[in-house]
Scaffold this active site. Sequence first.
Site, PDB file in Angstrom:
ATOM      1  N   ARG A   1      51.119  36.851  40.632  1.00 44.76           N
ATOM      2  CA  ARG A   1      51.790  36.076  39.559  1.00 44.76           C
ATOM      3  C   ARG A   1      53.189  35.652  40.012  1.00 44.76           C
ATOM      4  O   ARG A   1      53.611  34.510  39.786  1.00 44.76           O
ATOM      5  CB  ARG A   1      51.884  36.936  38.287  1.00 44.76           C
ATOM      6  CG  ARG A   1      50.553  37.132  37.590  1.00 44.76           C
ATOM      7  CD  ARG A   1      50.680  38.128  36.432  1.00 44.76           C
ATOM      8  NE  ARG A   1      49.441  38.206  35.677  1.00 44.76           N
ATOM      9  CZ  ARG A   1      48.983  39.310  35.090  1.00 44.76           C
ATOM     10  NH1 ARG A   1      49.667  40.441  35.165  1.00 44.76           N
ATOM     11  NH2 ARG A   1      47.851  39.290  34.416  1.00 44.76           N
TER      12      ARG A   1
ATOM     13  N   ASP B   1      50.331  41.464  39.864  1.00 47.02           N
ATOM     14  CA  ASP B   1      51.693  41.063  39.455  1.00 47.02           C
ATOM     15  C   ASP B   1      52.384  40.296  40.585  1.00 47.02           C
ATOM     16  O   ASP B   1      53.128  39.343  40.338  1.00 47.02           O
ATOM     17  CB  ASP B   1      52.513  42.303  39.103  1.00 47.02           C
ATOM     18  CG  ASP B   1      51.719  43.270  38.254  1.00 47.02           C
ATOM     19  OD1 ASP B   1      52.021  43.426  37.070  1.00 47.02           O
ATOM     20  OD2 ASP B   1      50.764  43.861  38.794  1.00 47.02           O
TER      21      ASP B   1
ATOM     22  N   ARG C   1      50.484  49.565  27.981  1.00 47.60           N
ATOM     23  CA  ARG C   1      49.452  50.130  28.848  1.00 47.60           C
ATOM     24  C   ARG C   1      49.426  51.654  28.751  1.00 47.60           C
ATOM     25  O   ARG C   1      48.367  52.273  28.869  1.00 47.60           O
ATOM     26  CB  ARG C   1      49.695  49.699  30.286  1.00 47.60           C
ATOM     27  CG  ARG C   1      49.449  48.214  30.499  1.00 47.60           C
ATOM     28  CD  ARG C   1      49.634  47.843  31.947  1.00 47.60           C
ATOM     29  NE  ARG C   1      49.372  46.425  32.168  1.00 47.60           N
ATOM     30  CZ  ARG C   1      50.290  45.545  32.538  1.00 47.60           C
ATOM     31  NH1 ARG C   1      51.529  45.927  32.723  1.00 47.60           N
ATOM     32  NH2 ARG C   1      49.967  44.295  32.728  1.00 47.60           N
TER      33      ARG C   1
ATOM     34  N   HIS D   1      52.723  49.414  37.544  1.00 48.58           N
ATOM     35  CA  HIS D   1      52.044  48.217  37.039  1.00 48.58           C
ATOM     36  C   HIS D   1      52.249  48.262  35.526  1.00 48.58           C
ATOM     37  O   HIS D   1      51.437  48.821  34.793  1.00 48.58           O
ATOM     38  CB  HIS D   1      50.550  48.240  37.399  1.00 48.58           C
ATOM     39  CG  HIS D   1      49.763  47.169  36.688  1.00 48.58           C
ATOM     40  ND1 HIS D   1      49.974  45.831  36.900  1.00 48.58           N
ATOM     41  CD2 HIS D   1      48.764  47.244  35.781  1.00 48.58           C
ATOM     42  CE1 HIS D   1      49.127  45.136  36.138  1.00 48.58           C
ATOM     43  NE2 HIS D   1      48.401  45.965  35.449  1.00 48.58           N
TER      44      HIS D   1
HETATM   45  N1  LIG Z   1      45.123  46.853  36.784  1.00 49.23           N
HETATM   46  C1  LIG Z   1      45.172  45.599  36.375  1.00 49.23           C
HETATM   47  O1  LIG Z   1      45.906  44.784  36.964  1.00 49.23           O
HETATM   48  C2  LIG Z   1      44.327  45.200  35.204  1.00 49.23           C
HETATM   49  C3  LIG Z   1      44.236  43.853  34.813  1.00 49.23           C
HETATM   50  C4  LIG Z   1      43.434  43.539  33.721  1.00 49.23           C
HETATM   51  C5  LIG Z   1      42.771  44.534  33.018  1.00 49.23           C
HETATM   52  N2  LIG Z   1      42.896  45.828  33.424  1.00 49.23           N
HETATM   53  C6  LIG Z   1      42.222  46.933  32.724  1.00 49.23           C
HETATM   54  O2  LIG Z   1      40.837  46.951  33.068  1.00 49.23           O
HETATM   55  C7  LIG Z   1      40.132  47.670  32.059  1.00 49.23           C
HETATM   56  C8  LIG Z   1      38.891  46.904  31.657  1.00 49.23           C
HETATM   57  O3  LIG Z   1      39.249  45.735  30.940  1.00 49.23           O
HETATM   58  P1  LIG Z   1      38.114  44.768  30.357  1.00 49.23           P
HETATM   59  O4  LIG Z   1      38.816  43.599  29.763  1.00 49.23           O
HETATM   60  O5  LIG Z   1      37.049  44.561  31.378  1.00 49.23           O
HETATM   61  O6  LIG Z   1      37.516  45.699  29.182  1.00 49.23           O
HETATM   62  P2  LIG Z   1      36.071  45.561  28.530  1.00 49.23           P
HETATM   63  O7  LIG Z   1      36.125  46.293  27.233  1.00 49.23           O
HETATM   64  O8  LIG Z   1      35.627  44.133  28.551  1.00 49.23           O
HETATM   65  O9  LIG Z   1      35.124  46.366  29.553  1.00 49.23           O
HETATM   66  C9  LIG Z   1      35.177  47.740  29.727  1.00 49.23           C
HETATM   67  C10 LIG Z   1      33.764  48.205  29.990  1.00 49.23           C
HETATM   68  O10 LIG Z   1      33.804  49.603  30.320  1.00 49.23           O
HETATM   69  C11 LIG Z   1      32.616  50.186  29.828  1.00 49.23           C
HETATM   70  N3  LIG Z   1      32.782  51.627  29.753  1.00 49.23           N
HETATM   71  C12 LIG Z   1      33.608  52.344  28.941  1.00 49.23           C
HETATM   72  N4  LIG Z   1      33.460  53.652  29.203  1.00 49.23           N
HETATM   73  C13 LIG Z   1      32.557  53.775  30.202  1.00 49.23           C
HETATM   74  C14 LIG Z   1      32.003  54.869  30.906  1.00 49.23           C
HETATM   75  N5  LIG Z   1      32.371  56.129  30.625  1.00 49.23           N
HETATM   76  N6  LIG Z   1      31.078  54.635  31.866  1.00 49.23           N
HETATM   77  C15 LIG Z   1      30.698  53.357  32.143  1.00 49.23           C
HETATM   78  N7  LIG Z   1      31.190  52.282  31.508  1.00 49.23           N
HETATM   79  C16 LIG Z   1      32.112  52.484  30.553  1.00 49.23           C
HETATM   80  C17 LIG Z   1      32.420  49.507  28.461  1.00 49.23           C
HETATM   81  O11 LIG Z   1      31.067  49.615  28.015  1.00 49.23           O
HETATM   82  C18 LIG Z   1      32.844  48.065  28.776  1.00 49.23           C
HETATM   83  O12 LIG Z   1      31.734  47.243  29.107  1.00 49.23           O
HETATM   84  C19 LIG Z   1      41.138  47.902  30.942  1.00 49.23           C
HETATM   85  O13 LIG Z   1      41.659  49.213  31.038  1.00 49.23           O
HETATM   86  C20 LIG Z   1      42.226  46.878  31.216  1.00 49.23           C
HETATM   87  O14 LIG Z   1      43.470  47.228  30.657  1.00 49.23           O
HETATM   88  C21 LIG Z   1      43.652  46.170  34.495  1.00 49.23           C
END
Ligand SMILES: NC(=O)c1ccc[n+]([C@@H]2O[C@H](COP(=O)([O-])OP(=O)(O)OC[C@H]3O[C@@H](n4cnc5c(N)ncnc54)[C@H](O)[C@@H]3O)[C@@H](O)[C@H]2O)c1
Length: 318
Positions: free
Chosen positions: A155, A152, A92, A179
Amino acid sequence: MGVVTNSKLAIVGAGAVGTSLAYAALIRGSAREIALYDMNAAKAEAEVLDLAHGTQFTGSSTVSGGGDISAVDGANVVVITAGAKQNPGQSRLDLAGTNVEILRNLMPQLVERAPDAVFLLVTNPCDVLAAAAMKFSGLPANRVFSSGTVLDSSRLRWMLSERTGVATSSIHAYIVGEHGDSEFPLWSQSRIGPVPVREWRDSAGAAITEAELANIAGSVKTAAYKVIEGKGATNYAIGLSGARIVEAILSDEGAVLPVSSVLTDYHGVSGVALSVPSIVNSTGVASVLNVDFDAHELEMFHRSAQALHESSVALGLA
Ligand SMILES: NC(=O)c1ccc[n+]([C@@H]2O[C@H](COP(=O)([O-])OP(=O)(O)OC[C@H]3O[C@@H](n4cnc5c(N)ncnc54)[C@H](O)[C@@H]3O)[C@@H](O)[C@H]2O)c1
């Protein structure tokens, strides 16, 4: 702000996580109005349509949005899921640089459009990004924080439920810290119903061994990697976790959730965002709970803080 009626939830990023959060929030009735914004306008508009087509079967929530950032206007809660996503095998923290730059550009615009909102970071690495968003927005720590280890901990509860046969809702256990790779379970404060986890005995009289506890902790830590390897993203459980946090804010609940906010002298840790059991209400993180950690947990917590501090320095944020 108290309980918000006619509440608006804005979700920035209409990818796997943002749309799953919207879907969960719609079904759970987490907010009156849900707005999606993504720089990929065609994708955001298509997702909004697909969600809107199902609203006959949800509560009274409406869905709107697209590629224009005005979708965020006047939101009570803004959830940020925009960013690059974690690739198989990627840590991450590797993602940090790209996503910090996205936030540097986004935060001032979002605050201008939703000046009274509580901001929830989901994009990874969410602890580093919560601290960065606080810095870029000028908002206090209670109003800009991340989902941290809420997922987490869910989970963890599921795994303990599988082991004990007790419902997840009757298991009280928290993952705290980062995280990510340095997170750990607060076993000293974990309970199955009212029974401390180390005193639990199954119907055959057997305890959950230290080896089993270590195995569960390891499985929680690597859970995301396993899901990403199989399907490319984790989305449903984080969508539900995010919707749950949004409800705690909009309904002014005072729910105890392990979200991650920038800490001030929490077990000696200041200036980095880490997850600890926190009271979440309409002001955001109303307070963090003073929980006893045993000596090993204190050591792990300080290790987590050190990891976060090092990445903040590496990113020029400290
Ligand atoms: N915190 C958690 O527990 C947790 C869990 C799962 C995923 N995540 C994180 O969530 C994030 C998103 O994951 P995802 O699978 O949805 O990714 P994804 O690629 O499917 O979606 C990300 C979206 O963000 C958009 N985007 C990028 N830059 C942008 C901007 N400047 N303005 C507006 N939109 C923008 C993209 O066009 C895309 O549609 C990742 O960083 C992932 O690691 C966090």
